[in-house]
Design a protein around this motif. Sequence first.
Motif, PDB file in Angstrom:
ATOM      1  N   ASN A  25       0.862  -1.320  -0.138  1.00  0.00           N
ATOM      2  CA  ASN A  25      -0.136  -0.079   0.026  1.00  0.00           C
ATOM      3  C   ASN A  25       0.898   1.159  -0.132  1.00  0.00           C
ATOM      4  O   ASN A  25       1.481   1.345   1.093  1.00  0.00           O
ATOM      5  N   LEU A  44       3.600   6.909   4.674  1.00  0.00           N
ATOM      6  CA  LEU A  44       3.100   7.370   6.193  1.00  0.00           C
ATOM      7  C   LEU A  44       4.429   6.944   6.878  1.00  0.00           C
ATOM      8  O   LEU A  44       4.928   7.535   7.779  1.00  0.00           O
ATOM      9  N   SER A  75      -3.420  -4.360   9.393  1.00  0.00           N
ATOM     10  CA  SER A  75      -4.659  -3.551   9.929  1.00  0.00           C
ATOM     11  C   SER A  75      -5.686  -4.594  10.761  1.00  0.00           C
ATOM     12  O   SER A  75      -6.601  -4.143  11.057  1.00  0.00           O
ATOM     13  N   PRO A 102      -3.070   2.305  12.740  1.00  0.00           N
ATOM     14  CA  PRO A 102      -4.496   3.137  13.441  1.00  0.00           C
ATOM     15  C   PRO A 102      -4.741   3.980  12.171  1.00  0.00           C
ATOM     16  O   PRO A 102      -4.209   4.051  11.414  1.00  0.00           O
ATOM     17  N   SER A 103      -6.037   4.250  12.563  1.00  0.00           N
ATOM     18  CA  SER A 103      -6.526   5.524  11.766  1.00  0.00           C
ATOM     19  C   SER A 103      -6.324   6.816  12.089  1.00  0.00           C
ATOM     20  O   SER A 103      -6.592   7.807  11.549  1.00  0.00           O
ATOM     21  N   ASN A 104      -5.641   6.948  13.361  1.00  0.00           N
ATOM     22  CA  ASN A 104      -4.945   8.172  13.876  1.00  0.00           C
ATOM     23  C   ASN A 104      -3.490   8.472  13.311  1.00  0.00           C
ATOM     24  O   ASN A 104      -2.692   7.898  13.598  1.00  0.00           O
ATOM     25  N   LEU A 105      -3.548   9.748  12.843  1.00  0.00           N
ATOM     26  CA  LEU A 105      -1.890   9.897  12.251  1.00  0.00           C
ATOM     27  C   LEU A 105      -1.202  10.088  13.204  1.00  0.00           C
ATOM     28  O   LEU A 105      -0.227   9.506  13.031  1.00  0.00           O
ATOM     29  N   GLU A 145      -9.111  -0.991   5.560  1.00  0.00           N
ATOM     30  CA  GLU A 145      -7.868  -0.501   5.092  1.00  0.00           C
ATOM     31  C   GLU A 145      -8.106   0.749   4.239  1.00  0.00           C
ATOM     32  O   GLU A 145      -7.473   1.832   4.528  1.00  0.00           O
ATOM     33  N   ARG A 181      -9.096   3.597   6.547  1.00  0.00           N
ATOM     34  CA  ARG A 181      -8.057   4.191   7.268  1.00  0.00           C
ATOM     35  C   ARG A 181      -7.125   5.242   6.354  1.00  0.00           C
ATOM     36  O   ARG A 181      -6.907   6.146   7.024  1.00  0.00           O
ATOM     37  N   MET A 182      -7.234   4.846   5.199  1.00  0.00           N
ATOM     38  CA  MET A 182      -6.535   5.747   4.344  1.00  0.00           C
ATOM     39  C   MET A 182      -7.084   7.114   4.152  1.00  0.00           C
ATOM     40  O   MET A 182      -6.273   8.114   4.321  1.00  0.00           O
ATOM     41  N   ALA A 224      -9.266   8.224   6.313  1.00  0.00           N
ATOM     42  CA  ALA A 224      -9.042   8.973   7.683  1.00  0.00           C
ATOM     43  C   ALA A 224      -7.734   9.526   7.867  1.00  0.00           C
ATOM     44  O   ALA A 224      -7.707  10.762   8.172  1.00  0.00           O
ATOM     45  N   ILE A 225      -6.692   8.835   7.651  1.00  0.00           N
ATOM     46  CA  ILE A 225      -5.333   9.535   8.042  1.00  0.00           C
ATOM     47  C   ILE A 225      -4.920  10.640   7.204  1.00  0.00           C
ATOM     48  O   ILE A 225      -4.258  11.538   7.502  1.00  0.00           O
ATOM     49  N   TYR A 226      -5.340  10.426   5.876  1.00  0.00           N
ATOM     50  CA  TYR A 226      -4.909  11.490   4.923  1.00  0.00           C
ATOM     51  C   TYR A 226      -5.774  12.696   4.891  1.00  0.00           C
ATOM     52  O   TYR A 226      -5.437  13.592   4.750  1.00  0.00           O
ATOM     53  N   GLN A 238      -6.490  13.486   7.873  1.00  0.00           N
ATOM     54  CA  GLN A 238      -5.882  14.072   9.083  1.00  0.00           C
ATOM     55  C   GLN A 238      -4.568  15.070   8.561  1.00  0.00           C
ATOM     56  O   GLN A 238      -4.469  15.982   9.060  1.00  0.00           O
ATOM     57  N   LEU A 239      -3.952  14.270   7.798  1.00  0.00           N
ATOM     58  CA  LEU A 239      -2.673  14.843   7.186  1.00  0.00           C
ATOM     59  C   LEU A 239      -2.838  16.149   6.223  1.00  0.00           C
ATOM     60  O   LEU A 239      -2.323  17.205   6.560  1.00  0.00           O
ATOM     61  N   GLU A 266      -3.549  18.841   8.731  1.00  0.00           N
ATOM     62  CA  GLU A 266      -2.354  19.313   9.367  1.00  0.00           C
ATOM     63  C   GLU A 266      -1.646  20.159   8.454  1.00  0.00           C
ATOM     64  O   GLU A 266      -1.016  21.042   8.988  1.00  0.00           O
ATOM     65  N   GLU A 289     -15.138   3.804  10.553  1.00  0.00           N
ATOM     66  CA  GLU A 289     -14.126   2.818  10.865  1.00  0.00           C
ATOM     67  C   GLU A 289     -14.628   2.179  12.331  1.00  0.00           C
ATOM     68  O   GLU A 289     -14.472   1.153  12.631  1.00  0.00           O
ATOM     69  N   ARG A 319     -15.389  -1.591  12.898  1.00  0.00           N
ATOM     70  CA  ARG A 319     -14.603  -2.372  14.044  1.00  0.00           C
ATOM     71  C   ARG A 319     -15.725  -3.147  14.915  1.00  0.00           C
ATOM     72  O   ARG A 319     -15.543  -4.272  15.078  1.00  0.00           O
TER      73      ARG A 319
END
Lengths: 138, 851
Positions: free
Chosen positions: A14, A20, A94, A116-119, B644, B647-648, B650-652, B654-655, B658, B683, B687
């Motif tokens: 990925n 990341l 994951s 995690p889903s948190n940066l 998966e 998560r991408m 969510a995290i991007y 955030q990025l 930021e 998410e 879960r």
Amino acid sequence: MTPRKLKFVLAEDNPGDVFLIRRAFDLEGFSYELLVAKDGEEAMRYVQEAAAGTRVIDLILLDLNLPRYDGSEVLATLRRQPFLAAVPAVILTSSNSQQDRERCLSLGANHYFQKPSNLAAFMEIGRIAKELVETRLA
Amino acid sequence: MKPNWISMKTSLPVAVRVLRVERIALPLTIVVLLGMATTFYWDWSLRRSRQLEIQRLQRVLETNEALVSALKDAESAQLGYLLTGNQDYLGPYRKAKAELPDLVARLADAVSFPDQVERVDRLRSLVQEELAAVDATILVRDQVGPDQAMVVLRTLGEKRIMDTVRQVCSAISQVANEVLLTNSTEMEARYLRSRVGFLVGCGLLVVLLGASLALIQRTTARREDLMQKLDESSRRFQVTLSSIGDGVITADGAGLVTFLNPIAATLTGWSPQEADGHPLESVLPLINESTGEVIENPARQAIRERRTIAMANHTNLKRRDGSWIPVDDSVAPIFDAKEELKGIVMVFRDVTPRRAVERELRQWHHIFEHAGFGMAVLTPGVELTLKQVNPAFASMHGKTQEELIGRPYSEIVDPEVWPAKMKLLQGSSPTDHLVTESIHVHKDGSRLPVRADFTIVRGTDCQIEYYLEYCSDVSERKRAEEELLNSEQRYRVTADSLPQLIWTSKPDGATEYLNNRWHEEMGVTLDQIGEQGWISLLSPEDRERSIESWNNALRTGESFQTESLFKTRDGSKRWYHCRAIPVRDSSGRIVRWFGSCSDIHDQKIAAEVLRSSKEELQLANEALKRSNTDLEQFAYAASHDLQEPLRMVAIYSQLLKEEYGARLDDQANAYLGFAANGALRMEALLRDLLAYSRAATPEDQPVQDVDSQEALTKALDNLTVLIQESGSEVSRGLLPHVRMPEVHLVQIFQNLISNSIKYRKPNVPPRIHVEASLQDSTWVYSVSDNGLGIAPQHQGQIFRIFGRLQGQEVAGTGLGLALCKKLVERNGGSIWVESAEGEGATFFFSAVAAR
């Protein structure tokens, strides 16, 4: 004497995660070289080269869910090599399966990192890598 | 009178022995005599032949001598004439000449041996020669002269002839003499032998005669002795028969009376002298007591059949004076040593007193048998035994006389009163009569209060011979029985009106009643099928099972229930549901079984149909379960793989925020916020969905004993942030070890507690209490809070998947409680809630206690 660049191998298909992880290592201030394997077979080849003495690996990060061979198979092969038993290995996944975790730890993973889903939480991987490498070098 | 019928069997062997010795001695004597006679005759005839021989030999000798002297005479006469010429000399010569041939012939007669005969023949020719020579010389003398005659004499050799004659004669006499001598020597020896033989024979005869005489003497003595003994014993018999208490009559083989003893004389009215020689029938006429007819005298039968005969009962003797007396007798035939019938002896007695006793006994027996109260004879011994009981006594106890006689008395007396009763009976009583109140035991086990009177009957030595018990039932048994009968009649009327088949059985299972429905449905009555009852109507294929079940009920006393296949009146087979319950008396004993059978054939067939549709339903259910499982597996895989990319996102987001947030305007930032928030919620949703589906997948946690204290601690650790942010307080009570995977328990606690925190009252810090209590070996946990509470009408939906009560203002996926429910149920428990709106809520769930 300037410290040599650390040789990291990352098996991850990925590209988002690869980015990341690079970011996390950069934030940590490593001087490193990252060799990315896009599937299990490529990762397996790097391990064999290391076993043959033609490659140096300071840390290996293996995604569990990889094409061809999965991360745990690569880990098992790595741990079977006489001179590579002490190479720090981190499993990335994951999955939050307890069974997967126990299986990988018993195969010799030094850390089981559930992505995690948190940066901020994700960036922890940098710190974990640093700890493992420093422990090894020490 | 001398009885002539006594056989002396005991003396017989002696007489026989004597006779045998005599028989041996006599033939022996005859043999000896015959032997002697034969010997003497043989001897005598031999001697006679020897004597004849001797006589013959003597004749030979005599004749021979006479012949020689005749020849000498003739010779001397010849010489005398020749010398003298005197004619006188010729006389003897002529005489000798005439005699000689005769003598020779006689000699030839007498000799017997061949050589002697030869000699005589020679002698005959010599004599003729001599005579011829003499004649010649005489002729010469007469015609020529004496001298010439002498010459002729000499030439003729007359002298030589004479010498030869003499030689021959002497040989003959010598042979005869030798034979004679031999014969007489032999005679002498024979004589000696026969004399010895005679003496020995005589000696033997004397011995035999002596022995025979001695034996005969002994036999005679013994016989006399026996005769004496016989006489004595017959006298003794006569005395015995005369003094015997019974009448005795003897008769000869023709049935004529030979003897009567005094009793017989008194009973018949005949004196012995009068009766002697009369036929038995006239002395002892016997008459049948009831018919009055004369019956055949058993003596005749005994004579005919040669065996002992007892007289028929109820026989009367018609006495000489015409009166009758009842008699009892027997007749025995008498045989002599050769088994020949010599007569009979008949013994009879007057049974008048006995008949009277019998009559009296009959009366008492009648009273005993027909008395309205119970009577029993008890004999003492190791234990008191029922020797005799009357029917009233038996029926009072519900038994037959046979069931009671010979049984220990203790069997019919209540065990509780038995010791007291024994004490009473064994104690001495001055009156030998006791009146007691006692409790007996009826056959059916019930108690039977009785009044029992005892009379002690003692023997001559004062020892107790037996007890008499008079016993009357003082219970209300009879009334109860009557009532029972009435109620039974009522019950039967009721039973007949019922649509079911009704039956009752004795405690042993014997059918005693069937209601009318049996006849209507099965076409049978109790009389037809008997005690086996309904069992006989079972269809063979189902019989064994039903009988076994029924026997089991009889054995255990448990109520009986079965479905049985019966053969009904029209021959079809139908299913019946049979039930039977035991009816017990006050002491708990089963007194009867009450049963019913209902036709369930149609229901049963319907049920069969239902069951098959139920099976279909089950199959459908299983199919559904399978598809559910498939779905859960799909949900697991999907949520896992969906995470998966999410998560991408969510995290991007955030990025992006930021690194570029400062460069975006407010609206762009808000958009970005919605995207990030949506990704996070998605998410969480995934879960929980993953957890929920995993709770149903085979990939599972091992079941183990878990300490719920630890599980709760772990759950609280996971919830640290939430608890701190909300200012919650979580307290705990008793928390046990239970049986389930730890992760499950942690998850349940975690979900329930986070639920309590999420649904808290605004501005009220959550207070949460966790504890458990043991209810019937199952632990029931409670998690109670002071939150919003749940209205009763909503309580059903909260455990459903996505069953949320609140909008998006409360964080939650709607899967938490559904997951709890699933986990609790996976581990064999259940989950529920008790709450009222605004009053807080308590969640309960149960778990299996640890081993």
